[in-house]
Design an enzyme around this catalytic site. Sequence first.
Site, PDB file in Angstrom:
ATOM      1  N   ARG A  41      36.999  46.499  35.737  1.00 25.98           N
ATOM      2  CA  ARG A  41      38.526  46.596  35.310  1.00 25.98           C
ATOM      3  C   ARG A  41      38.610  47.171  34.035  1.00 25.98           C
ATOM      4  NH1 ARG A  41      41.382  40.906  35.737  1.00 25.98           N
ATOM      5  NH2 ARG A  41      40.252  40.164  34.186  1.00 25.98           N
ATOM      6  N   SER A 110      44.661  40.390  45.514  1.00 26.92           N
ATOM      7  CA  SER A 110      45.171  38.887  44.721  1.00 26.92           C
ATOM      8  C   SER A 110      46.244  38.350  45.131  1.00 26.92           C
ATOM      9  CB  SER A 110      45.175  39.479  43.323  1.00 26.92           C
ATOM     10  OG  SER A 110      44.240  40.183  42.550  1.00 26.92           O
ATOM     11  N   LYS A 139      45.025  37.193  31.427  1.00 26.11           N
ATOM     12  CA  LYS A 139      46.449  37.697  32.089  1.00 26.11           C
ATOM     13  C   LYS A 139      47.488  36.530  31.375  1.00 26.11           C
ATOM     14  CE  LYS A 139      45.690  40.686  35.886  1.00 26.11           C
ATOM     15  NZ  LYS A 139      46.006  41.035  37.170  1.00 26.11           N
TER      16      LYS A 139
END
Length: 212
Positions: A41, A110, A139
């Site tokens: 990521r 997701s 997040k």
Amino acid sequence: MEVKQAMLLYALTDRAWVGRQTLLEQVEAALKGGVTCVQLREKHLNATDFLVEARQIKERCQVYHVPFIINDNVDIALQCDADGVHVGQSDMPAEQVRQLIGPNKLLGVSVQTIDQAKVAEQAGADYVGVGAVFTTSTKADAVEVTMDELRAISAAIHIPVVAIGGIQENNMMQLAGTGIDGVAMVSAIFSAEQIEEQTRTLYRMARELVKE
């Protein structure tokens, strides 16, 4: 390795924890410790550096026979011949991603709801990541998913379900009985002083957790 097995202990990289070791060294330590899937990521690297890094990490994953997934970036995934791509609800639609990567690459999506999970499955997803199951610092805008919702999503679809979001050694076992096939972890792995040892512990716990 079949998809369900690959989801058991799913490591997501985070550059925030790079310090004493490079990201590549951290991933290698996690691979030695037993992670079953690695997702790269990168939100801020330029395309050239991202591709170089992706190829290096993919090579290490191949040595350990662990699937290598790129987060969001389909172009990079295709250029480095990654094993798959993972997208969120605000990224490229799963159907479009599947068309671009073909039938043989892994596609993860997701989701936070049963409806989103069913849509992902119909669009050709191989697995879904459900979360955030706990409060997460990774997040800030993540929506929390209750244990009941997680259990309902696991029961509603036929593809593997991975729980994500704020999962640590001290709360992982709270996910028992939800029907998940694995856990995705960021800081629990990569913030550890001894990543390999910590990953071994998390791997043992994950195996215990998904026993049904």
